[in-house]
Design an enzyme around this catalytic site. Sequence first.
Site, PDB file in Angstrom:
ATOM      1  N   ARG A   6     100.662  18.385 -33.980  1.00  0.00           N
ATOM      2  CA  ARG A   6     101.045  17.492 -34.412  1.00  0.00           C
ATOM      3  C   ARG A   6      99.682  17.781 -34.919  1.00  0.00           C
ATOM      4  NH1 ARG A   6     101.895  11.669 -35.295  1.00  0.00           N
ATOM      5  NH2 ARG A   6     104.007  11.738 -33.856  1.00  0.00           N
ATOM      6  N   GLU A  53      98.763   4.864 -32.498  1.00  0.00           N
ATOM      7  CA  GLU A  53      97.561   5.866 -31.504  1.00  0.00           C
ATOM      8  C   GLU A  53      96.679   6.026 -33.575  1.00  0.00           C
ATOM      9  OE1 GLU A  53     100.002   9.004 -30.054  1.00  0.00           O
ATOM     10  OE2 GLU A  53     101.383   8.080 -31.360  1.00  0.00           O
ATOM     11  N   GLU A  72     101.823  10.013 -19.401  1.00  0.00           N
ATOM     12  CA  GLU A  72     102.732  11.218 -19.918  1.00  0.00           C
ATOM     13  C   GLU A  72     103.582  11.210 -18.550  1.00  0.00           C
ATOM     14  OE1 GLU A  72     102.881  11.268 -23.860  1.00  0.00           O
ATOM     15  OE2 GLU A  72     104.943  12.522 -23.817  1.00  0.00           O
TER      16      GLU A  72
END
Length: 1376
Positions: A927, A1308, A849
């Site tokens: 997160r 995920e 990423e």
Amino acid sequence: MREINVTGAETGSGSGSDELVFFVNGKKIVERNADPEMTLLTYLRRKLGLTGTKLGCAEGGCGACTVMVSRYQTHTQQLLHYAVNACLAPLCSLHLVAVTTVEGIGSVARKLHPVQERIARAHGSQCGFCTPGIVMSMYALLRNNPTPKMADVEEAFQGNLCRCTGYRPILEGYKTFTVEGGCCGGRGRENGCCMANGNGAEKSSEEDTDEATTLFTATNFAPFDPTQEVIFPPELMSLTKGQRSGSLCFRGNRAVWLQPDSLEEFLRLKWEHPDARVVVGNTEVGIEVKFKNMVYPVILAPAFIPELNTVTYTEDGVVFGAGCTLSHMGAVLKEMVKTLPPHQTEVFLAVLEQLRWFAGLQIRNVAAVGGNIMTASPISDLNPVFMAAGCKLTLMDKDGSRVVQMDDSFFTGYRKTTLRPQEVLLSVEIPYSKKNQFVSAFKQSPRREDDISIVTAAMSVTITPGTDVVEDLILSYGGMAATTVLAKKTASRLLGRRWGEELPGRRPCSSLAEEMTLDPSAPGGMVTYRQTLTLSLFYKFYLMVLQKLRAQGVNVAEVGANCLSAAEIYHPETPSSVQIYQAVPEGRSQDDAVGRPMMHLSALKQATGEAVYCDDVPLYENELYLALVTSSKAHANILSIDSSAAERMPGVVCCVFADDIPGSNATGPIVYDETVIARHQVRLSDQSADSDGLMSRLVTFLFSVQVTCVGHIIGAVVADTQLHAQRAAKAVRIQYEELPAVVTIQEAIAAQSFYQPIRTIQKGDLEAGFKQADHILEGEMHIGGQEHFYLETNVTLAVPRGEDGEMEVFASTQSASKTQSLVAKALGVPANRVVVRVKRMGGGFGGKESRTTVLSTVVAVAANKLKRPVRCMLDRDEDMLITGGRHPFYGKYKVGYLNSGKVVALDVSYYSNTGNSMDLSLSVLERALFHMENSYSVANVRGQGYLCRTNLPSNTAFRGFGGPQGMMVTESWMNDVAQSLGKPSEEVRRLNLYVEGELTPYNQILDQFTLDRCWDECLSRSVYQERRAAVDLYNRQNRWTKRGLAIVPTKFGISFTAVFLNQAGALAHIYTDGSVLLTHGGTEMGQGLHTKMVQVASRVLGIPCSKIHISETSTNTVPNTSPTAASASSDLNGAAVQNACETLMKRLELYKTNNPKGTWEDWVKAAYFDRVNLSANGFYKTPDLGYDFDSNSGRAFNYFSYGVASSEVEIDCLTGAHKNLSTTIVMDVGHSLNPAIDIGQVEGAFMQGLGLFTLEELHYSPQGVLLTRGPGSYKIPAFGDIPTQLTVSLLRDAPNDKAIFASKAVGEPPLFLAASVFYAIKDAISAARAESGISGPFRLDSPASAERIRNACSDRFTKLCPPAEPGTFKPWSVQV
Ligand SMILES: Cc1cc2nc3c(=O)[nH]c(=O)nc-3n(C[C@H](O)[C@H](O)[C@H](O)COP(=O)(O)OP(=O)(O)OC[C@H]3O[C@@H](n4cnc5c(N)ncnc54)[C@H](O)[C@@H]3O)c2cc1C
Ligand code: FES
Ligand code: FES
């Protein structure tokens, strides 16, 4: 003795032929310049352009490079076919063999081989990078055995890794070749029959007509006809039959390969060149050359020498020539075991037991028994058996031979033996065992399959006939010293004692514990565990012998029923599985592919090797290769860099340093807190002429320059080939001034080394909550990091376009736009001059990423400097060293709860090991906080998050993005609460589960809540309560093996937490023939995104998927794309594709209305002639998002994905090994766009989570050096780690109104469900601890490795091996 002249003038000997003749895919190749240091893989990929065979590790550990080698053996007149790792096979070793690569057995255009077709259609290929290797392992198996058993298939795959699929579909597809798979043609569902998944109607015959259980239709497969296989080249057969092989001699720049064809010549050469390296399988030497920079100027290959390759049967046993491969040795011993009386085969069985777990088949097919002995590795698996059995070795030089017993005097030091330099090992004699001799071998490694030992052992005892008196005892251990060692003292103390009476007592174990000690700083670490293992394995041996004595009628105590399982040898069971999903409603058009288990669109190409990955792009004519120069210190000032030696090396074009960057050296995905290349100011000095008259450059720095992690990029070397660039990069000399480094989270906390901000989410009244609580407990947990281990490492090819600063960049990246902007920034050009193109990736998992730009920017700078194409594919060890991974986390909690188990207050702090730059770490931490309560309702809660600034390579995104770490801590306190109350954990979890309409700690309402349905279905499908009862019964009946069970939920928020990223674009062109070219912002990394996007377009356009094509992702078609991440790519890009296609459909509507009976092509043509724009872009942004930490308000997520898993495991309390017995997963993915792909994601994520929580361990030295840098030392799950029973059910009738066609994100969320395995292990450990009278909560860090499990099962053996006092020694590795 004459000197060897490797430059080619004179070898003094070895004047054999210099012509290497071999065949590749039926084509004859005559190579006159075979380089002794070149591998078959490099030759295939670079010289022959056969890029189907992949490079995954270069160390024989992943199987991506598997090819089949066929050889005609003249003395047996047999044709041998075997799988080998092309990355280790020396080119020069291939004389007179036929090599078959994936391209040689079939192609999409020509004809698919059934092995290729079945893996693809069974959904066994996601990113596809592992697929050619797996195809070739299966192909080689079928060439030898057209009707294999499943056990044969599993053995064939021991040396192959896949990071995407979770393996189940591969086995399922290939089961159709096996006796088991082809037997019944039935519809069994849980009996392990392939037909459960492979045949029958798409709808199940179950009462519930909503359920489908078929993901592929095996009856449609092309039949497998072994008679149609490619034949062994007739010319090669006659070449082999017609002549003696003849001696060979190949010269390279640094080495010469001498392959004599007689023993006499071999011994003469060894006499003349005592330093010559004997090479058989090259599985050890190859690693030394590649990774330890060893240069062996003379290589002696004894492949043609009959004496080294034959097997002789003697009165005392069997003699294997030292060059016999391990596979051959195994086959011979297996046959002997079948025919000889059992008492003679104890040693053979022990060798076979070690071979069962020795490397993978590809290695065993080439590695020689002599190679294993002579490597003299302290963790050799065979040497302990050979020593315990008293094997004899015949050593030889030109003057004669001598026979030595293999005892502890044979090994004289670390990797040293008594062999004289001029000698070679001729053979090894393995003796028959005697009557009353009992032999066993043991191996304990982190992963059962294809792994090196932590401790390996072999034990032999001879008992006086009719008694249990010990006459002779040999206890041999590997992994406990610099050599294989014997526990002589303990053995001699037991001579004359009675086996049945003496051994269970403490004395022998205390004696062993005293004798088998290790320095607390010993290399390899795990010191307490290794010491305990020596006792545990001895105890197992004791039980085994006791059983055998009793079976012989000797009067010894019976082994208690509760101890029997401790004496069992592990035999893997073939896994069985069930998959359940929502059936497509009756009557839906067959052209509407949405909701159907459509195969990944590239799967067939991936299976034939035709799919093009970044490094498969053909070489440009003037292309160069780049190798990075990186820091070897975690924190240091750079005092000087001397590249002069590197620049003089063969093939080197130039070095690249920071001053070659025309634009900005500041880089980073969000904050520019990194350098492209370590920043420096340079003064050119000390211009000096070297001996060749060339100017060399010594670069000295005016100011010291800091590197902040090992692996920090300091520069690069560009050369004509990869080998030249890499060798030169190692020659760049850097002087450092070391500075204090912060490596671990604990060190960062002590030094208050944090990045800002410190994040907090708080709701309710914490103080009141704790007051209300009946109990309060505190605890902590550390969760180790994880390496992405995408099978394709980072790779970039930058091609300057020659005009206006244009640069075309081919990259394996999840972030085409980020690559574009950071390359443009480094080059100092506007973004519109840089085009980034991504065809596909061989896996990403978040690792591609942001960290891909670390490489892409340097490659682009080099290409810009030289105005030539430059390529670099990182080697596995570089990739692991440089690019970071999942953040290690440390969680500290305080929980308040009622007597019922209801949690009323939670105060939790998370510390993540962020590394040397911010990268995406703040979002990852956020997160984790957003998932701190997982699926449980807690009224009063506070979560705080700290980013620890350390001197490790920057950690980054990884599937789950902090969520799994956040939830892992949750489950730890939930488990503690249940344990402290003595209540079943499932009851306490259920009690605390959210209900519809509740608010999360960040004030988001839970609507369309399906978690309770997932929970109930999981409980019933896994027959949880019955299982619980069975587990409890098992645990009562077994002392040394324990079972455990756990059920764990997950709730995963879907959206990028950075709001602006929640947007996507698409572009759709309709051409006049009706074909559609679709592009969107997402990248394909195996997750099937392109396939799903084609399904979406197909439904909106109302045309079959076959008319739609996606070629690649590129920044010049869809701009400003978000990274393909956060599981949201199908949602975002799907909606953008829908938008583009709907625009087109609106434009075509008139032509459809005018010609309702017309075809798609008619309408397209009509519109075209009517001058309608047949190209449209689409756009989507997720509405109503935007959470604010300060006010704790606003929607953080678009919606949640839910799932529940229950798992059962069995642990071996003596070794810490565990078996994954059963897992049942129920996952809500809304209305699945493609159930095959979604189930693939669920299973792949689960297996990756299984690795995270039970297996994968990154070891760092206290100085911050990553010690685990390849598949040899870092273990991801392998085929053998799949739960024996695996059920995956996609929740039916759960439409999601917030994403495309009612679907949900899936990439995920399921990963965390592997925590069910971790907590099942913890449950089993609790049962073991109860045997020692220990109860209540205890800390278990992740992963639950064999070491942690063993150490936590506190018992009389662990007590004999207390750990050294922390702080009194320097450990080999630290918990970061
Ligand atoms: C992926 C992988 C997994 C592995 N797994 C295991 C494992 O599970 N257990 C384990 O024990 N090992 C393991 N190994 C180590 C290795 O495979 C073995 O040691 C193997 O048996 C070496 O054999 P070889 O023929 O390939 O040796 P080579 O690399 O060809 O040679 C190894 C050494 O032996 C010397 N040598 C070979 N033959 C002779 C001879 N006749 N006379 C004198 N010297 C000789 C060579 O000069 C060299 O120094 C593994 C290696 C790899 C790459
Ligand atoms: S590349 Fe050869 S085994 Fe990994
Ligand atoms: S499909 Fe196996 S590694 Fe990706």
